[in-house]
Design a protein around this motif. Structure first.
Motif, PDB file in Angstrom:
ATOM      1  N   GLU A  20      -7.137  -1.038   1.799  1.00 54.02           N
ATOM      2  CA  GLU A  20      -6.615  -0.950   0.169  1.00 54.02           C
ATOM      3  C   GLU A  20      -5.928  -1.570   0.032  1.00 54.02           C
ATOM      4  OE1 GLU A  20      -6.353   2.621  -1.990  1.00 54.02           O
ATOM      5  OE2 GLU A  20      -8.429   3.412  -1.357  1.00 54.02           O
ATOM      6  N   VAL A  21      -4.932  -1.903   0.697  1.00 50.72           N
ATOM      7  CA  VAL A  21      -3.845  -3.016   0.800  1.00 50.72           C
ATOM      8  C   VAL A  21      -4.234  -4.375   1.063  1.00 50.72           C
ATOM      9  CG1 VAL A  21      -1.018  -4.258   1.148  1.00 50.72           C
ATOM     10  CG2 VAL A  21      -1.744  -1.302   0.201  1.00 50.72           C
ATOM     11  N   LYS A  22      -4.903  -4.716   1.852  1.00 47.69           N
ATOM     12  CA  LYS A  22      -5.678  -5.704   2.428  1.00 47.69           C
ATOM     13  C   LYS A  22      -6.577  -6.376   1.424  1.00 47.69           C
ATOM     14  CE  LYS A  22      -6.262  -4.111   6.847  1.00 47.69           C
ATOM     15  NZ  LYS A  22      -7.232  -4.908   8.557  1.00 47.69           N
ATOM     16  N   GLU A  23      -7.172  -5.297   1.190  1.00 47.29           N
ATOM     17  CA  GLU A  23      -8.947  -5.680   0.640  1.00 47.29           C
ATOM     18  C   GLU A  23      -8.194  -6.150  -1.390  1.00 47.29           C
ATOM     19  OE1 GLU A  23     -12.302  -6.469  -1.139  1.00 47.29           O
ATOM     20  OE2 GLU A  23     -11.721  -5.892   0.864  1.00 47.29           O
ATOM     21  N   GLU A  62       4.137  -9.220   7.714  1.00 46.57           N
ATOM     22  CA  GLU A  62       3.180  -9.043   8.398  1.00 46.57           C
ATOM     23  C   GLU A  62       2.050  -8.419   7.507  1.00 46.57           C
ATOM     24  OE1 GLU A  62       3.302  -3.202   9.075  1.00 46.57           O
ATOM     25  OE2 GLU A  62       5.197  -4.376   9.739  1.00 46.57           O
ATOM     26  N   LEU A  63       1.898  -8.437   6.502  1.00 49.81           N
ATOM     27  CA  LEU A  63       0.589  -8.480   5.672  1.00 49.81           C
ATOM     28  C   LEU A  63      -0.070  -9.609   5.601  1.00 49.81           C
ATOM     29  CD1 LEU A  63      -1.622  -6.995   3.267  1.00 49.81           C
ATOM     30  CD2 LEU A  63      -0.482  -8.177   1.932  1.00 49.81           C
ATOM     31  N   ILE A  64       0.320 -10.869   5.910  1.00 49.03           N
ATOM     32  CA  ILE A  64      -0.061 -11.968   6.576  1.00 49.03           C
ATOM     33  C   ILE A  64      -0.850 -12.586   7.215  1.00 49.03           C
ATOM     34  CG2 ILE A  64       0.545 -14.307   6.166  1.00 49.03           C
ATOM     35  CD1 ILE A  64       2.286 -14.644   3.994  1.00 49.03           C
ATOM     36  N   THR A  65      -0.038 -12.057   8.308  1.00 49.62           N
ATOM     37  CA  THR A  65      -0.215 -11.701  10.255  1.00 49.62           C
ATOM     38  C   THR A  65      -1.611 -10.987   9.709  1.00 49.62           C
ATOM     39  OG1 THR A  65       2.060 -11.904  10.430  1.00 49.62           O
ATOM     40  CG2 THR A  65       0.277 -11.155  11.984  1.00 49.62           C
ATOM     41  N   GLU A  66      -1.124  -9.502   9.144  1.00 48.98           N
ATOM     42  CA  GLU A  66      -2.552  -8.954   9.525  1.00 48.98           C
ATOM     43  C   GLU A  66      -4.129  -8.958   8.597  1.00 48.98           C
ATOM     44  OE1 GLU A  66      -3.442  -5.275   9.828  1.00 48.98           O
ATOM     45  OE2 GLU A  66      -1.587  -4.584  10.989  1.00 48.98           O
ATOM     46  N   LEU A  67      -3.710  -9.675   7.916  1.00 50.22           N
ATOM     47  CA  LEU A  67      -4.708 -10.674   6.488  1.00 50.22           C
ATOM     48  C   LEU A  67      -5.547 -11.888   8.432  1.00 50.22           C
ATOM     49  CD1 LEU A  67      -3.542 -11.016   3.640  1.00 50.22           C
ATOM     50  CD2 LEU A  67      -5.290  -9.093   4.204  1.00 50.22           C
ATOM     51  N   ILE A  68      -4.449 -12.643   8.717  1.00 52.36           N
ATOM     52  CA  ILE A  68      -5.080 -14.123   9.640  1.00 52.36           C
ATOM     53  C   ILE A  68      -5.791 -13.249  10.618  1.00 52.36           C
ATOM     54  CG2 ILE A  68      -3.996 -15.727  10.863  1.00 52.36           C
ATOM     55  CD1 ILE A  68      -2.136 -16.160   8.402  1.00 52.36           C
ATOM     56  N   THR A  69      -4.918 -12.660  11.050  1.00 53.66           N
ATOM     57  CA  THR A  69      -5.283 -11.446  12.300  1.00 53.66           C
ATOM     58  C   THR A  69      -6.557 -11.439  12.331  1.00 53.66           C
ATOM     59  OG1 THR A  69      -3.135 -10.382  13.417  1.00 53.66           O
ATOM     60  CG2 THR A  69      -5.048 -10.036  14.087  1.00 53.66           C
ATOM     61  N   ASP A  70      -6.877 -10.483  11.154  1.00 50.98           N
ATOM     62  CA  ASP A  70      -8.656 -10.235  10.991  1.00 50.98           C
ATOM     63  C   ASP A  70      -9.151 -10.909  10.890  1.00 50.98           C
ATOM     64  OD1 ASP A  70      -7.534  -7.314  10.955  1.00 50.98           O
ATOM     65  OD2 ASP A  70      -7.507  -6.996   8.307  1.00 50.98           O
ATOM     66  N   HIS A 119       5.573 -17.882   9.724  1.00 53.84           N
ATOM     67  CA  HIS A 119       4.880 -17.997  11.560  1.00 53.84           C
ATOM     68  C   HIS A 119       4.282 -17.409  11.703  1.00 53.84           C
ATOM     69  CE1 HIS A 119       8.027 -21.639  10.285  1.00 53.84           C
ATOM     70  NE2 HIS A 119       8.854 -21.303  10.027  1.00 53.84           N
ATOM     71  N   ALA A 120       3.061 -17.873  11.728  1.00 54.57           N
ATOM     72  CA  ALA A 120       2.387 -16.840  12.966  1.00 54.57           C
ATOM     73  C   ALA A 120       2.603 -16.392  13.871  1.00 54.57           C
ATOM     74  CB  ALA A 120       0.907 -17.404  12.831  1.00 54.57           C
ATOM     75  N   PRO A 121       2.805 -15.162  14.624  1.00 50.18           N
ATOM     76  CA  PRO A 121       2.854 -14.296  15.947  1.00 50.18           C
ATOM     77  C   PRO A 121       2.535 -14.964  17.070  1.00 50.18           C
ATOM     78  CG  PRO A 121       2.445 -12.782  14.719  1.00 50.18           C
ATOM     79  CD  PRO A 121       1.906 -13.974  14.137  1.00 50.18           C
ATOM     80  N   GLN A 122       2.553 -14.880  18.087  1.00 47.01           N
ATOM     81  CA  GLN A 122       1.788 -15.582  19.231  1.00 47.01           C
ATOM     82  C   GLN A 122       0.874 -14.941  19.297  1.00 47.01           C
ATOM     83  OE1 GLN A 122       2.940 -17.801  21.438  1.00 47.01           O
ATOM     84  NE2 GLN A 122       0.834 -17.584  22.480  1.00 47.01           N
ATOM     85  N   ASP A 123       0.328 -13.300  19.007  1.00 47.58           N
ATOM     86  CA  ASP A 123      -0.948 -12.341  19.567  1.00 47.58           C
ATOM     87  C   ASP A 123      -1.691 -13.242  18.393  1.00 47.58           C
ATOM     88  OD1 ASP A 123       0.505 -11.518  17.266  1.00 47.58           O
ATOM     89  OD2 ASP A 123      -0.179 -10.280  17.520  1.00 47.58           O
TER      90      ASP A 123
END
Length: 215
Positions: A20-23, A62-70, A119-123
């Motif tokens: 829900e947070v990501k949405e 961390e939230l941005i990383t989740e969104l970018i990863t998705d 800055h995006a992490p390596q993964d």
């Protein structure tokens, strides 16, 4: 990830809140851009305090990383699935455009203006590299002439970005030109810069693909 039947109610609730947070975050980005992302505003929308939200995401990055990863994962899976059915450069190109048209805000999250201070992490970059590998596979399958440009020669010794792919410098050149030209056309289309010009952006994109294929 563990199956639904093996997760506890607490774990299922946590996953639901995170989703829900990501949405809500995607809605914020669609409305005002990624720089306007606010965890406190999301917490208010969900009826919780700011500090409570930090139990689910340690912070904005961390939230941005989740969104970018998705987003990268979705694009990588889309392009790999398209190439599995038809491993041809045109197929990869149109899979990219279809994906971008389906959700422009998600496209610009990964290919738009960098988010200040992030800055995006390596993964995350590793997932992005999967996309480039599919493109390199498609370009390597196209017959090319012997190296005869300054850029071909340059790429022969500047290929840290190719992930160890055995593509020739000419295939690397084609992949780089393909990536820049297609993103250029697609970005202009998605930002509305072709509006009012009186032509079909789909035909322009196809013309770029044809030119890259030497048709």
């Amino acid at each position: 990830m563990a199956g639904t039947e093996t997760r506890t109610p607490r774990e299922r609730y946590r996953e639901q809140v995170r989703a829900e947070v990501k949405e809500r975050a995607r809605e914020q980005i669609a409305a005002a851009g990624s720089s306007a992302l606010s965890l406190n505003a999301i917490a208010k929308q969900l009826g919780m305090s700011g500090p409570a939200l930090y139990r689910y995401f340690a912070g904005r990055d961390e939230l941005i990383t989740e969104l970018i990863t998705d987003a990268y994962r979705s694009l990588a899976d889309t392009i790999k699935a398209a190439a599995a059915d038809e491993p041809e450069l045109g197929t990869v190109a149109h899979a990219l455009r279809d994906w971008g048209l389906a959700d422009p805000h998600r496209y610009f999250l990964i290919y738009g203006t960098p988010i200040p201070g992030y800055h995006a992490p390596q993964d995350v970059t590793l997932i992005a590299a999967e996309i480039m590998q599919v493109l390199l596979d498609a370009c390597a399958a196209i017959p090319t002439a012997a190296a005869d440009t300054t850029f071909d020669t340059h790429l022969a010794s500047h290929r840290a970005w190719d992930g160890g792919h055995n593509a020739s410098p000419q295939a690397l050149h084609l992949a780089m030109v393909t990536w820049t030209r297609l993103h250029g056309a697609l970005s202009l289309e998605l930002t509305g810069h072709f509006g009012g010009m009186g032509f079909d952006p789909a035909l322009l994109y196809q013309a770029e693909v044809d030119a890259l294929l030497g048709r």
